[in-house]
Design an enzyme around this catalytic site. Structure first.
Site, short mmCIF file in Angstrom:
data_model
loop_
_atom_site.label_atom_id
_atom_site.label_comp_id
_atom_site.label_asym_id
_atom_site.label_seq_id
_atom_site.Cartn_x
_atom_site.Cartn_y
_atom_site.Cartn_z
N GLU A 511 0.85 -1.18 0.00
CA GLU A 511 0.00 0.00 0.00
C GLU A 511 0.88 1.23 0.00
OE1 GLU A 511 -3.60 2.36 2.32
OE2 GLU A 511 -2.88 0.47 3.15
N ASN A 570 -4.77 5.19 -2.57
CA ASN A 570 -6.06 5.73 -2.12
C ASN A 570 -6.54 6.82 -3.07
OD1 ASN A 570 -6.73 4.65 0.79
ND2 ASN A 570 -4.52 4.96 0.69
N GLU A 602 -7.89 2.10 -3.84
CA GLU A 602 -8.67 1.99 -2.61
C GLU A 602 -9.64 3.17 -2.52
OE1 GLU A 602 -6.24 1.44 0.80
OE2 GLU A 602 -5.36 -0.44 0.06
N ASP A 633 -11.94 0.52 1.18
CA ASP A 633 -11.05 0.83 2.30
C ASP A 633 -11.86 1.19 3.55
OD1 ASP A 633 -8.63 1.15 3.56
OD2 ASP A 633 -8.32 3.20 2.85
N GLU A 686 -6.31 -4.40 8.34
CA GLU A 686 -5.32 -3.34 8.51
C GLU A 686 -4.96 -3.18 9.98
OE1 GLU A 686 -6.05 0.02 5.31
OE2 GLU A 686 -7.85 -0.27 6.52
#
Length: 741
Positions: A511, A570, A602, A633, A686
């Site tokens: 990520e 993201n 995401e 997410d 996460e």
């Protein structure tokens, strides 16, 4: 004129250039200096079209010379470098929506250099057919377009300038040629008169009869004319005529009156005297019917200072009224409360229901605002979905706050049956003179600060300004400026946190997490600049930085043979609003020759569920169809339901770390994993920080984890070694896990 005929400037030339120049010089405009009436028209043009610059110019043999300028101060300019030289070539307006795209002017020094003109509109000043002496022009540093009504208004302003030029010229020539009276009358509705002294012989042009409403052929006295003017103007008119006939003092005035049939009219009266020593021997005068011009000015003023959609005063009008109210309050000791309003989620109304619905909503809000605040103060629409009001007199902030509540209730009541489902909320901020500032400008700024606090804190509320808000706003503004500088200076970088597959026991992806390499404070986490994502332009700019860096880094890893799986990035709501996000991302991947399967995007629940979700859905579907992975997410922190999840192409569910790290949330984690698996989605947990959390997630069937238990976010140059070491140590970890089992 031989020189004119023998040389030609390198720019377009009318076929009758010599005749055009003769007419221009005959009007004696080149060195006329400023003409107040033309300055006023120029200022009106700037206000009406809301542009930074308006110009009235004449085109000389080789220069453009300015009769009036509003918003800029040009010296005479070379003819071949200007837009005006092209504008005088046509019969109608010359409109350049975007100068950078226009084949004729795109290389102009005023386009490629200061003032960086992008939009230009100019109308020729036509004094008679085929004779254009100059232009009235407007321009802007941003591209734009004019409506048909706006083009007509600009043409009308051109006619007003021409009328002014011809009127002045006619008044000068009247001294020498009485025969010009008839021509002047036909051109500009002007009637002339002459008085010979001491005999008092009075020569009166018949056009004056129609101007003042007398029967044809009747000769009225000066007193009879004066009595046609409004009562409050008659004494001044008598004084001017006495000064003219006694001392030769000329006058040039505009007067309002009423004809015998009740029609209201306006005239401009100009008169001069011929003297023999200190004795007046003759008086020459003209009277022009300017009723149509006055009506046009009133219409232009209405357009310039009133919002066309809602009928409320606009921003310039409101600011002028508020400044006056504050000035009066400073003398009287009164308070003036300023309230700024903003319709929450208005952009989403336009995006999802269309601009027609948005316009209807604006008009309803305007009606409610006028009903609630109009009786006690001034109201206005000062921006797209922003309104304002001020209240002066013996009112407290609590009373004004209550009035805001009444306004909100009125606005909701105004909604029609078809719009009743709209979740209308209006945020408001209040600032008071002199409590929150010593002048109108400060109060307006502080009212904006209070409004922004209202929208950030809890939309649909009313917040009264507090000095601490100003400090916070200044700090935020300073941060925004510093972030912009940081983007320009390439200070934002990406770190990468490994995502570990619990079944395969290897690094399955990364990520991308943004960091700020601050020149003074070192590497800063997102919490230090998260406020920048509330600004749409900065959110888009930072998103572009993340995409560019991640795609470039993926290309580098592919070239080096690093098996990184995929990189997750993201996305923010602001990026989706551009409308072309899918094409921009796919274009970047193609340019770098990075397979689309290497990228995962995401998107949070709130982005999916916000107004404008249709745009988001269409974008992610296009990306998913091209092979890009889609992850939901922070699942569990928003308000997506199972039915919502089925509407979008989602490959992975990411369980928010707040659930993973809470022992009370085990049931929630278990439910999310089961739901994801039942929908055919992979599940990523996460914020995993402990080995026992890993064991529990594996037991529950979770596919992937990421967190400090495996690695903190790593710099790009650490990733290859981490992946290699993880692959080597994976068998030992699996063996120890089986032994522990």
């Amino acid at each position: 004129m031989a020189e004119i005929e023998s040389s030609a400037p390198p720019c377009p030339m009318p076929p009758n250039e010599c005749e055009r120049l003769r007419e221009l010089y005959n009007l004696e405009l080149i060195n006329s200096g400023h003409i107040e009436q033309i300055d006023r028209i120029c200022r009106l043009a700037r206000d009406l079209f809301k542009v930074p610059v308006a110009l009235v110019s004449v085109v000389d043999h080789d220069h453009i010379r300015f009769l009036s300028q509003s918003g800029i101060d040009f010296p005479p300019l070379p003819r071949d470098e200007t837009f005006c030289a092209h504008a005088i070539m046509g019969d109608g307006p010359l409109i350049v929506d975007d100068a950078r795209e226009h084949p004729i002017v795109k290389n102009s020094p005023f386009v490629v250099g200061s003032p960086h003109i992008r939009f230009y509109a100019g109308v020729p000043l036509r004094i008679r057919p085929s004779i254009n002496i100059g232009t009235i022009s407007i321009f802007d540093a941003e591209p734009r377009q004019l409506t048909d009504e706006q083009k007509a208004n600009l043409v009308a302003l051109s006619g007003m300038v021409v009328t002014e030029i011809l009127s002045r010229h006619a008044a000068r020539e009247l001294k020498a040629r009485e025969t010009r009276l008839a021509q002047t009358a036909r051109m500009a509705k002007i009637g002339g008169y002459e008085v010979k002294l001491p005999s008092g012989e009075f020569i009166w042009d018949d056009l004056l009869n129609s101007i003042f409403g007398f029967p044809p052929g009747e000769r009225a006295s000066a007193e009879f004319v004066i009595n046609r003017y409004d009562p409050e103007q008659r004494a001044a008119a008598r004084e001017r005529l006495n000064a003219l006939f006694t001392h030769g003092i000329p006058h040039d005035v505009e007067m309002r009156g009423t004809r015998p049939n009740g029609e209201v009219f306006w005239v401009r009266a100009l008169a001069e005297a011929e003297m023999n020593g200190d004795q007046v021997t003759r008086v020459l005068g003209v009277v022009q019917d300017i009723t149509a011009r006055k009506h046009a000015e009133e219409r232009i003023h209405e357009l310039a200072y009133r919002d066309a959609l809602t009928g409320l005063p606009n921003r310039p009008s409101f600011i002028a009224s508020f400044n006056e109210a504050v000035a009066d309050a400073a003398t009287s000791g009164e308070r003036v409360h300023l309230v700024k309003f903003n319709i929450d989620h208005f952009r989403e109304v336009n995006d999802t229901l269309g601009h027609e619905t948005g316009d209807t909503l604006l008009k309803m809000v305007a009606t409610a605002l006028r009903d609630s605040f109009g009786p006690v103060g001034g109201v206005a629409r000062i921006g797209g979905d922003e309104f304002a009001a001020f209240v002066r007199g013996d009112y407290t902030a609590d009373q004004v706050t209550a009035q805001c509540g009444e306004f909100n209730a009125r606005a909701r009541t105004q909604l029609s049956h078809e719009m009743a489902a709209l979740p209308l909320a209006i945020s408001a901020g209040i600032a008071t003179f002199p409590d929150h500032g010593c002048n109108a400008e400060t109060i307006i700024k502080n009212g904006k600060v209070a409004l922004l606090r209202s929208k950030a804190q809890s939309r649909g509320t009313v917040i009264v300004f507090d000095p601490a808000m100003r400090r916070e706003a200044d700090e935020k503004n300073a941060l925004m400026r510093r972030v912009r500088d940081g983007i320009a200076n390439h200070e934002f970088i990406l770190f990468y946190q490994p995502i570990i597959g619990l079944r395969g026991g290897k690094v399955s992806g990364l990520e991308a997490l943004m960091r700020w390499r601050h020149p003074e404070r070192g590497i800063l986490p997102p919490s230090e600049f998260m406020a920048a994502f509330d600004e749409p332009d900065l959110a888009v700019a930072l998103g572009d930085v993340a995409l560019d860096l991640a795609i470039a880094q993926m290309r580098a890893w592919l070239d080096a043979g690093v098996d990184f799986g995929s990189v997750a990035i993201n996305l923010s709501t602001a990026q989706f609003r551009l409308g072309d996000l899918a094409d921009r991302i796919l274009g970047r991947l193609a340019a770098a020759d990075v397979p689309s399967q290497c990228l995962t995007l995401e998107v949070t629940e709130n982005v999916y569920m916000a107004w404008g979700a249709d745009v988001v859905a269409a974008t992610v579907r296009k990306l998913h169809a091209a092979g890009v992975g889609i992850a939901l997410d922070d699942f569990g922190t928003g308000y997506a339901s199972l039915s919502h999840l089925r509407q979008f192409p989602i490959d992975k569910l990411k369980i928010d770390k707040s659930f993973v790290q809470s022992i009370e949330s085990v049931a929630i984690v278990d439910a999310v994993i089961n739901m994801g698996l039942s929908l055919g989605m992979q599940v990523v947990a996460e914020g995993v920080e402990k080995a026992e959390q890993v064991d529990l997630l594996r037991l529950k069937g979770c596919d992937y984890v990421q967190g400090y238990v495996f690695a903190k976010p790593l710099a790009p140059d650490q990733i290859a070694l981490y992946i290699a070491d993880f692959a080597v140590s994976a068998p030992a970890r699996r063996g120890s896990q089986r032994a522990a089992g």
